[in-house]
Motif scaffolding. Structure first.
Motif, short mmCIF file in Angstrom:
data_model
loop_
_atom_site.label_atom_id
_atom_site.label_comp_id
_atom_site.label_asym_id
_atom_site.label_seq_id
_atom_site.Cartn_x
_atom_site.Cartn_y
_atom_site.Cartn_z
N LYS A 174 35.44 -41.47 47.40
CA LYS A 174 35.05 -43.11 47.57
C LYS A 174 34.45 -43.26 48.88
O LYS A 174 35.09 -43.24 49.74
CB LYS A 174 36.18 -43.81 47.04
CG LYS A 174 35.75 -45.11 46.91
CD LYS A 174 34.89 -45.27 45.39
CE LYS A 174 34.39 -46.56 45.17
NZ LYS A 174 35.57 -47.43 44.79
N PHE A 189 30.81 -43.76 44.45
CA PHE A 189 31.43 -42.53 44.43
C PHE A 189 30.52 -41.34 44.99
O PHE A 189 29.63 -41.34 44.58
CB PHE A 189 31.83 -42.30 42.86
CG PHE A 189 33.12 -43.34 42.55
CD1 PHE A 189 34.36 -42.95 42.53
CD2 PHE A 189 32.72 -44.62 41.68
CE1 PHE A 189 35.33 -43.71 42.00
CE2 PHE A 189 33.57 -45.40 41.38
CZ PHE A 189 34.64 -45.15 41.36
N LEU A 246 39.97 -42.05 47.78
CA LEU A 246 39.68 -42.67 46.20
C LEU A 246 41.19 -42.59 45.73
O LEU A 246 41.34 -43.45 44.88
CB LEU A 246 38.97 -41.42 45.85
CG LEU A 246 38.92 -41.50 44.27
CD1 LEU A 246 38.41 -42.58 43.48
CD2 LEU A 246 38.25 -40.23 43.46
#
Length: 415
Positions: free
Chosen positions: A58, A63, A132
């Motif tokens: 992330k 992303f 992430l």
């Protein structure tokens, strides 16, 4: 005349029936071919890009997906120049990294930059960036579990920092860095966490998920020549549902894995019962069982650990390992393992309140009536659960010699 006519008719009738049967057989065979798939949906190898590793990160609001794609023309030998299929260089893989607002969008963007169709069925590891993981991996799991080509047997691993940096290491001992991560996981645990077991833990009651942690490392000191980047396992990542809440370093992490009965031939360093120095015991077999007990609202769980040990190194001046000394050494081993596991449990109960050992699950399975009373309050009860460690370890072999090598009899300490 009549008899001959009748016989002729019977003969013709018999031939007619045989012909009908043959036609029926041919018709049935032709109908069977309808169900033969053949190669109508074949995909040529030259039209496929085999994804063998995946890293997901992330970056602010985007992303990043990094794909490690095998180059078949380079896989025959390491260090070769050139290769079939239009490949070149000395690596048997190359990286394709793209960003997008969504995870699915990164796959679409990656396919736009590749002349071959992405094929994920050979991917056996997936690296998850720390940022992430802390934000939550639910969107990633939905994407990876919905499409059949995303194998549920793949191994997810959390990385310290960005996942793509770990996937892009040299890892010279294996053809692909992703394969090295997989082998490290199997060296550490008998049954590493797969995508399926990780997802099951998120959805199950009375247990929280965990994953191994990987990071980069140099294969030699940085001031040496020809330094290569390598991969190492750095402990375990603790999750509450789908979010990373913390990481535990390797020593207490190994103790927790041993408490689960999942350690793959771990070595335990024990301080000699008397004298100076340490003894190293390798546990060739280990297993564990959890036994919960609830009394007056207080929960106690006993972890019974069973193992067989072999002495692999004696760096102490302790004894010639007679019966009494073996008993003392076994007691010291029990104490060491118990202390290590208690330290690991302290971390997951107090610092990162997450039930990765499955204490709640053991109550759910063995005391279902009690679990119904506390299931809604388990997060509040869990930090105060009393955990008792009961090791049962037998040291079966001390090697071909008993006494420490290089010491005179007067220098050896006995019980």
């Amino acid at each position: 005349m009549k008899r001959s006519t009748v016989r002729l008719k019977q003969k013709k009738g018999g031939e007619h029936m045989v012909l009908i049967r043959k036609r029926r057989a041919v018709a049935i065979l032709l109908l069977c071919t309808i169900f033969i798939s053949g190669c109508w949906d074949r995909k040529e190898i030259n039209d496929i890009a085999f994804v063998i590793g995946l890293a997901i990160d992330k970056e602010e609001d985007n992303f990043r997906t990094s794909l490690q794609i095998a180059l078949p023309g380079q896989s025959g030998s390491s260090g070769s120049e050139g290769g079939g299929g239009g490949t070149s260089g000395d690596k048997s893989w190359f990286m394709l990294s793209t960003t997008a607002k969504t995870l699915r969008g990164t796959s679409i963007e990656g396919q736009k930059a590749l002349s071959r169709e992405l094929y994920y069925a050979h991917r056996r590891t997936m690296l998850i960036g720390e940022e992430l993981a802390r934000e939550g991996v639910a969107p990633m799991l939905d994407l990876l579990t919905r499409y059949p080509l995303n194998r549920l047997s793949a191994l997810p691993i959390v990385t310290k920092g960005s996942a793509y940096k770990v996937l892009d290491t040299d890892a010279p001992i294996e053809k692909f860095p992703s394969e090295m991560v997989r082998e490290l996981c199997f060296l550490n645990m008998r049954r590493p966490r797969s995508l399926k077991t990780f997802t099951d833990a998120i959805l199950s009651e009375g247990v929280d998920p965990f994953l191994p942690v990987a990071s980069t490392a140099d294969n030699v000191p940085s001031n040496w020549k020809d330094v290569k980047t390598n991969i190492k396992l750095d402990g375990i990542a603790i999750f509450k549902k789908d979010k990373l809440v913390g990481m535990i370093e390797k020593a207490p992490a190994d103790a927790l894995i041993l408490a689960m009965g999942e350690a793959n031939e771990p070595e335990v360093m024990v301080k000699a019962p008397r004298g100076k120095g340490d003894v190293f015991i390798k546990l060739n077999e280990n297993n564990s069982s959890l036994h919960p007990h609830v009394e007056n609202g207080k929960v106690t769980v006993t972890i019974e650990l069973y193992a067989k040990g072999v002495m692999v190194d004696n760096e102490s001046n302790y004894g010639d390992l007679r019966d009494q000394e073996m008993q003392s050494l076994t007691q010291a081993l029990h104490q060491k393992i118990g202390d290590d596991i208690k330290e690991g449990i302290r971390l997951i109960q107090k610092q990162y309140p997450a039930d990765i050992l499955g204490l709640g699950r053991s109550i759910h399975q063995q005391l279902p009536r009690e679990w119904k009373k506390m299931r809604d309050r388990w997060d509040d009860i869990y930090p105060d659960v009393k955990v008792i460690i009961e090791p049962h370890i037998i040291i079966e072999n001390v090697g071909v010699i008993n006494k420490p090598i290089g010491l005179q009899e007067e220098d050896i300490v006995h019980d």
